[in-house]
Design a protein around this motif. Structure first.
Motif, PDB file in Angstrom:
ATOM      1  N   THR A   5       0.933  -1.192  -0.137  1.00  0.00           N
ATOM      2  CA  THR A   5       0.025  -0.007   0.231  1.00  0.00           C
ATOM      3  C   THR A   5       0.933   1.304  -0.053  1.00  0.00           C
ATOM      4  N   GLU A   6       0.219   2.504   0.190  1.00  0.00           N
ATOM      5  CA  GLU A   6       1.030   3.779   0.093  1.00  0.00           C
ATOM      6  C   GLU A   6       1.885   3.647   1.383  1.00  0.00           C
ATOM      7  N   ASP A  11       7.516   2.097  -2.814  1.00  0.00           N
ATOM      8  CA  ASP A  11       7.112   1.388  -4.142  1.00  0.00           C
ATOM      9  C   ASP A  11       5.585   0.942  -4.099  1.00  0.00           C
ATOM     10  N   LEU A  13       1.513   2.360  -3.965  1.00  0.00           N
ATOM     11  CA  LEU A  13       0.604   3.392  -4.640  1.00  0.00           C
ATOM     12  C   LEU A  13      -1.001   3.154  -4.032  1.00  0.00           C
ATOM     13  N   THR A  15      -3.979   2.808  -1.952  1.00  0.00           N
ATOM     14  CA  THR A  15      -4.647   3.154  -0.732  1.00  0.00           C
ATOM     15  C   THR A  15      -5.872   2.378  -0.340  1.00  0.00           C
ATOM     16  N   ARG A 194       1.330  -3.618  -6.857  1.00  0.00           N
ATOM     17  CA  ARG A 194       1.816  -2.269  -6.290  1.00  0.00           C
ATOM     18  C   ARG A 194       0.837  -1.125  -6.589  1.00  0.00           C
ATOM     19  N   PHE A 195      -0.022  -1.425  -7.438  1.00  0.00           N
ATOM     20  CA  PHE A 195      -0.922  -0.368  -7.915  1.00  0.00           C
ATOM     21  C   PHE A 195      -2.334  -1.253  -8.337  1.00  0.00           C
ATOM     22  N   ASP A 200      -2.201   2.832 -13.964  1.00  0.00           N
ATOM     23  CA  ASP A 200      -1.608   3.212 -12.707  1.00  0.00           C
ATOM     24  C   ASP A 200      -0.076   3.104 -12.982  1.00  0.00           C
ATOM     25  N   ALA A 203       1.867   6.325 -13.146  1.00  0.00           N
ATOM     26  CA  ALA A 203       1.998   7.109 -11.638  1.00  0.00           C
ATOM     27  C   ALA A 203       2.858   6.439 -10.659  1.00  0.00           C
ATOM     28  N   HIS A 204       2.977   5.427 -10.593  1.00  0.00           N
ATOM     29  CA  HIS A 204       3.778   4.469 -10.038  1.00  0.00           C
ATOM     30  C   HIS A 204       5.119   4.675 -10.014  1.00  0.00           C
ATOM     31  N   ARG A 207       6.633   7.856  -8.394  1.00  0.00           N
ATOM     32  CA  ARG A 207       6.344   7.651  -7.070  1.00  0.00           C
ATOM     33  C   ARG A 207       7.905   7.200  -6.912  1.00  0.00           C
ATOM     34  N   TYR A 230      -0.412  -4.881 -11.335  1.00  0.00           N
ATOM     35  CA  TYR A 230      -1.689  -4.287 -10.681  1.00  0.00           C
ATOM     36  C   TYR A 230      -2.519  -5.556 -10.080  1.00  0.00           C
TER      37      TYR A 230
END
Length: 243
Positions: A5-6, A11, A13, A15, A194-195, A200, A203-204, A207, A230
């Motif tokens: 998670t976040e 690493d 993303l 939530t 990870r996402f 996504d 965006a990852h 980060r 994902y």
């Protein structure tokens, strides 16, 4: 069984609330979060999961170091019962409070002795010491290392298989299955999430770059992750490991 998670600052993303929404959408009955050496998201994750009718699995992704051999191994620890939860909280706390002069967040392998009751362990796939030995063609070493883990986690250690579009995956899987048959150690497939959605991924990557203090187009940047990390559906995972 493996999801950052976040709260995996470097690493992750995902939530909590959108994760639960996505699980409900996909009709998944249970999920684990396994953040890097921390349980910061546990209370929020647990309460949100329970209220949504989803079974939460508590876990951690840890880097284990053997001071005798110098070997490091990624390991996923999943809580099986109350004793396992107490053991995990103790082990994670000691990573930070009893660092033995080590600056990075590692768990010393010696700390696991006598404190693995109620914990299920996954081998870390290619990033585990067993996986690296297999890829190096050292079947004897891999078998020996696996034996050590099986002693620490009797009937609770699994060889982890992943198909994320990374190098050497098929070579590793072939050798891991061979080792599994030799040792009667069971295998488990994980997706190392990870996402939430494939789109996504970019965006990852941003980060990850922020954490590494690099730009996206930096040619020196190691591409550690793929767009396959994902939250796949049950059908996607079944198709991926149909063999």
């Amino acid at each position: 069984l493996r999801l950052h998670t976040e709260f995996s600052i470097s690493d992750g993303l995902v939530t909590i609330a959108p994760l639960i929404d996505r699980l409900l959408e996909l009709k998944m009955p249970t999920v684990a979060i396994t953040d890097i050496a921390n349980l910061f998201g546990l209370i929020k994750f647990y309460s949100k999961s329970i209220s949504s009718g989803i079974k939460p699995l508590c876990g951690c992704d840890v880097l284990v170091r053997d001071l005798e051999t110098g070997l490091e191994s990624h390991l996923v620890l999943l809580v099986q019962d109350k004793q396992g939860y107490l053991n995990l909280t103790e082990l994670i706390s000691e990573i930070y409070t009893d660092a033995n002069g080590l600056s990075d967040t590692v768990l010393l392998k010696s700390k696991l002795e006598g404190r693995t009751a109620g914990l299920i362990a996954l081998s870390g796939a290619q990033l585990g010491d067993v996986g690296r030995a297999l890829l190096a063609g050292e079947l004897g070493d891999a078998k020996s290392l696996l034996g050590e883990w099986q002693k620490l986690f009797p009937n609770r250690f699994y060889l982890e298989l992943q198909r994320l579009g990374k190098p050497d995956e098929e070579d590793y899987i072939e050798k891991a299955l061979e080792l599994s048959q030799l040792t009667s150690c069971p295998c488990v497939a994980t997706n190392d999430v990870r996402f939430l959605k494939q789109e996504d991924f970019e965006a990852h990557e941003v980060r990850v770059c922020i954490n590494e203090r690099r730009s996206l187009d930096d040619p020196r940047r190691v591409r550690t992750y793929t767009d396959q990390q994902y939250l796949k559906t049950q059908q996607e995972m079944s198709a991926l490991f149909v063999d």
